[in-house]
Motif scaffolding. Structure first.
Motif, mmCIF file in Angstrom:
data_model
loop_
_atom_site.group_PDB
_atom_site.id
_atom_site.type_symbol
_atom_site.label_atom_id
_atom_site.label_comp_id
_atom_site.label_asym_id
_atom_site.label_seq_id
_atom_site.Cartn_x
_atom_site.Cartn_y
_atom_site.Cartn_z
ATOM 1 N N LEU A 244 0.969 -1.120 -0.039
ATOM 2 C CA LEU A 244 -0.131 0.179 -0.060
ATOM 3 C C LEU A 244 0.685 1.145 -0.130
ATOM 4 O O LEU A 244 0.721 2.388 -0.727
ATOM 5 N N SER A 245 2.101 1.188 0.672
ATOM 6 C CA SER A 245 2.747 2.323 0.682
ATOM 7 C C SER A 245 3.380 2.731 -0.480
ATOM 8 O O SER A 245 3.422 3.783 -1.224
ATOM 9 N N ARG A 248 1.022 4.028 -2.862
ATOM 10 C CA ARG A 248 0.794 5.712 -2.502
ATOM 11 C C ARG A 248 1.637 6.271 -2.907
ATOM 12 O O ARG A 248 1.506 7.555 -3.606
ATOM 13 N N SER A 249 2.912 5.912 -2.726
ATOM 14 C CA SER A 249 4.013 6.775 -3.444
ATOM 15 C C SER A 249 4.081 6.784 -5.040
ATOM 16 O O SER A 249 4.191 8.132 -5.511
#
Length: 263
Positions: A244-245, A248-249
């Motif tokens: 998820l990170s 998002r990035s």
């Protein structure tokens, strides 16, 4: 045997590098999950650091986490392909330089200057003669508060009874590295002997420093047969957060690149 010529040929010529080394982190669910779940917990006490030296960064799988944690960074690799890839990937990192060496020399790095010297998932392929060259130089490159965290083979401990899994060096063990460190004027802080891809403890994570950095510390050595079990847990329970990170990035990067983003 992964000698110097083998390493130069494989990492400089024959290996495809299609996934920039990410393929070696799949057991952990990706490099971000492996870094924050496995590597960072072992080194975070020494970060941030003013100066970091990374030996054999490859295509920068760990470099991307080290760069924000220092003011000066040097990556030294025997493969010009790897050096060029890092120079391109981290072009915006003005505090970083990437240098190709001969696979033995750290001459390009300043003496007594580095607060962290790091190498993970690379020097496991380096035989004793290479590490016998690197270890004294590493000790000499460390600052008065510096530490080195080096991932290397422990296959010699099995006396050639289990073959050569994962291309590990045959002539290297935890004992051999500890002896090199002490003879170079350093001291072992921690040696964690771990399994890799199976039940045998074929790898070792060695944390060491100059002798005068931690004069009262007694060296710790332990065998961790649950290292790959740790990887399974990280993949199962931490890597979903990492994915998820990363998404998002990527979304943030895409927004910044839109023509109307500055409006």
């Amino acid at each position: 045997m992964p000698d110097l010529n083998w390493n130069k040929t494989v990492w400089g010529d024959s290996y495809h590098w299609n996934d920039a080394g990410e393929e070696w982190s799949t057991t952990w669910g990706g490099s971000e999950a492996q870094w924050f779940g496995s590597i960072y917990p072992r080194v975070h006490r020494f970060l941030p650091a003013q100066r970091i030296l990374e030996i054999a960064p490859g295509f920068g799988r760990w470099t991307r986490y080290l760069l924000p944690a220092c003011e000066e960074f040097i990556g030294i690799d025997l493969s010009n392909k790897c050096t060029e890839a890092c120079q391109k990937r981290f072009l915006a990192a003005n505090h970083a330089q990437f240098i190709t060496n001969d696979g033995r020399s750290l001459e390009a790095a300043k003496d007594q200057a580095f607060d962290l010297i790091f190498s993970f998932d690379s020097l496991v392929h380096a035989e004793y003669d290479i590490l016998a060259s690197y270890i004294p130089q590493i000790v000499h490159k460390l600052s008065s508060v510096g530490v080195a965290f080096i991932h290397h083979s422990n296959l010699l401990a099995y006396n050639n009874t289990i073959g050569q899994p994962h291309g590990r060096a045959l002539t290297v063990s935890a004992d051999a590295i500890a002896d090199l460190i002490y003879r170079a004027g350093g001291t072992v802080l921690i040696q964690e002997i771990v399994n890799w891809g199976g039940e045998h403890l074929i790898d070792c994570l060695t944390l060491f420093s100059r002798k005068d950095t931690f004069p009262s510390v007694q060296p710790v050595r332990h065998k961790n047969s649950l290292f790959m079990g740790e990887a399974t847990l990280i993949k199962g329970f931490q890597s979903p957060y990492s994915r998820l990170s990363e998404l998002r990035s990527k979304a943030a990067d895409a927004t910044l690149q839109r023509p109307d983003a500055a409006a």
